[in-house]
Scaffold this motif. Structure first.
Motif, short mmCIF file in Angstrom:
data_model
loop_
_atom_site.label_atom_id
_atom_site.label_comp_id
_atom_site.label_asym_id
_atom_site.label_seq_id
_atom_site.Cartn_x
_atom_site.Cartn_y
_atom_site.Cartn_z
N HIS A 236 0.83 -1.21 0.00
CA HIS A 236 0.00 0.00 0.00
C HIS A 236 0.87 1.26 0.00
O HIS A 236 0.60 2.21 -0.76
CB HIS A 236 -0.92 -0.01 1.22
N THR A 289 -7.03 0.90 -0.23
CA THR A 289 -6.69 -0.52 -0.24
C THR A 289 -7.45 -1.24 0.87
O THR A 289 -7.57 -0.73 1.98
CB THR A 289 -5.17 -0.71 -0.03
N ARG A 329 -8.54 -1.52 -4.17
CA ARG A 329 -7.55 -2.56 -4.45
C ARG A 329 -7.57 -3.55 -3.29
O ARG A 329 -7.48 -3.14 -2.12
CB ARG A 329 -6.15 -1.97 -4.58
#
Length: 527
Positions: A236, A289, A329
């Protein structure tokens, strides 16, 4: 001006909606107003405390925008602010005009002129004033009060909306800035660096640098305690989403009945106990994320719901008919061999292939012995800071023993061993400034280092001499040690600890209660 035309209203609304910033929005508002009220000068001022601040001006010198008018220092402004409707000043009024000498079309002191002011009141709150000046005396006298009251109400509403939008934009910027600062602070505090110079770790770091900038879904797999969460944070941090949130979800800790609500959210009244609308983890991670830890623990039903979100980039909160798009994500982690789980029908093949676009394997510590010393040094420095020790170091026998141990609990076990050893060394040290951690403090027995990967050996403490009176007492003490070690390894999650020990969760809780083991809200074990 007899009344406010429909075209004027449309121009005001269009100007408010099309402006790129406050200055642009306010100037378009004044453009629309001047179509209804002919004047040489118009000024929109906002009230901040006891001071009027120019928000937009037309017909006066540009430096007026930088001026600040304290209400009590300007009698005309004071009268307008104290009024509830339009104030018209006589052409020969002795009260000084705040814009005297500032009009673009007139150089010098203002002669007899027309001046009018409207207080801008919204919900009984004075937001500011709107003023008009004309070099033609008495030009405003013919305007009906009803029209001016309507104009005042409309401008006040527009000003309230504009100020609210501006405030929300500022809050959004501040929130984003705080988020970025917190992300960086967490990264630095938790030790974002992946420590290790072994060939296995160098290869892992290289893979991370390659895949981190992409939006690929990543499956991180490895044994318990190897540092899968650190790999997720590193992915990340090195991505284009680093300034957005990283949301953590422990799939093993969520009840089957709540998994859909936890991941996708719910609306008020969707089920018993849903007393308010709640965002799910996907919505919280939108733009950032989502890290799904222990994903191998999800049931097949939960897996199907997760697959739908990953395939379509859409979620549907519980109790809501409409779906909403997301930009997330997904990083997933597990200590299970998901390919074998697929073979045995315990994990969906389509979800497995969706997750493992770019799999990353985190090697166990026993396969990178040379990294044990580096990690031990890192954890020892962390312990030194926490314990307030001036100098904390390893004795030679400790440095010899560290790489010889198998570390079945991997990096997490190493961290716990170093912390305990530091405490013991401080208690046994007679020196005030320098404390040495010896092999005795580490309490590792490399000859009895576990070789199997069973849950019990992963959580068993190093062998210690226990003085007992009978077999029952010895058994209880050994069980207590295993349970405590399992709870620490599972971060005090009873369900996960039960799985490691291969027992039923309810039975584990009852056994722990009988043995006098309690976990406090501060995640401390009383025994």
């Amino acid at each position: 001006m007899q009344d406010i035309s429909i075209s004027t209203l449309l121009d005001m609304t269009a100007g408010l909606a099309s402006g790129h910033n406050d200055q642009d929005r306010f100037n378009k508002l004044l453009d629309a107003i001047r179509k209804a009220v002919q004047c040489d000068c118009v000024a929109l001022l906002g009230l901040q405390g006891d001071t009027l601040v120019p928000l937009a001006i037309q017909g006066v010198t540009r430096d007026t925008l930088g001026r600040r008018f304290k209400v009590n220092d300007h009698p005309r402004f004071a009268q307008i602010c104290a009024a509830t409707s339009v104030i018209r000043f006589d052409a020969d009024s002795p009260l000084p005009d705040p814009f005297d000498g500032l009009l673009l079309d007139y150089d010098g002191e203002l002669p007899m002129h027309a001046c009018m002011g409207l207080p801008l009141i919204y919900a009984d709150q004075l937001l500011g004033v709107l003023t008009f000046d004309s070099l033609t005396p008495n030009v405003f006298d013919a305007i009906p009060p009803r029209s001016l009251e309507a104009l005042s109400a409309i401008v006040a509403s527009h000003l309230k909306v504009a100020l609210t939008v501006s405030q929300l934009e500022q809050q959004a910027k501040q929130t984003q800035q705080k988020l970025e600062e917190l992300n960086q602070e967490v990264w630095e505090r938790d030790g974002g660096e992946i420590i290790g110079n072994s060939s296995a770790m160098q290869a892992l770091k290289q893979d991370i640098s390659v895949v981190a900038p992409s939006d690929f879904t990543i499956l991180i797999h490895g044994e318990t305690g190897v540092g899968k969460e650190l790999v997720a944070r590193s992915l990340h941090h090195q991505s284009a989403r680093s300034n957005q949130p990283l949301i953590y979800v422990n799939c093993a800790a969520i009840a089957e009945s709540l998994i859909e609500s936890e991941l996708f959210g719910h609306v008020k009244g969707a089920f018993t106990g849903a007393d308010k609308t709640r965002l799910g983890k996907f919505a919280l991670a939108d733009g950032g994320t989502l890290f799904l830890d222990e994903i191998g623990e999800l049931s097949l039903t939960a897996q199907s719901k997760l697959l739908r979100a990953l395939q379509n980039n859409e979620i549907q909160p519980v109790g809501q008919d409409a779906v909403q798009s997301i930009n997330v994500r997904v990083l997933a982690a597990t200590n299970r061999d998901l390919s074998k789980e697929v073979e045995h029908g315990r994990f969906r093949a389509d979800l497995y292939h969706r997750l493992s676009v770019y799999p990353l394997a985190v090697p166990p510590l026993r396969e990178r012995e040379e990294d044990a010393i580096l990690l031990a040094g890192y954890f020892l420095e962390q312990a030194r800071k926490k314990l307030g020790i001036v100098q904390l170091k390893f004795a030679k026998d400790a440095l010899i023993q560290l790489p010889r141990y198998d570390w079945p609990g991997n990096v997490r076990e190493l961290e716990h061993v170093i912390n305990r050893a530091a405490l013991k060394a401080r208690a046994n040290s007679h020196q005030a400034n320098t404390v040495s951690v010896s092999a005795i403090d580490l309490a590792l027995n490399s000859s009895e280092s576990p070789n199997s990967q069973s849950a019990l050996t992963n959580t068993a403490s190093p062998a210690q001499v226990i003085e007992v009176k009978d077999l029952r007492q010895a058994t209880d003490e050994y069980q207590a040690k295993l349970i405590i070690a399992a709870l620490e390894s599972a971060k005090f999650n009873w369900a996960q600890a039960a799985r490691q020990l291969k027992v039923d969760r309810a039975n584990l809780v009852r056994l722990a209660k009988r043995l006098g083991i309690q976990v406090t809200k501060q995640h401390k074990i009383d025994y």
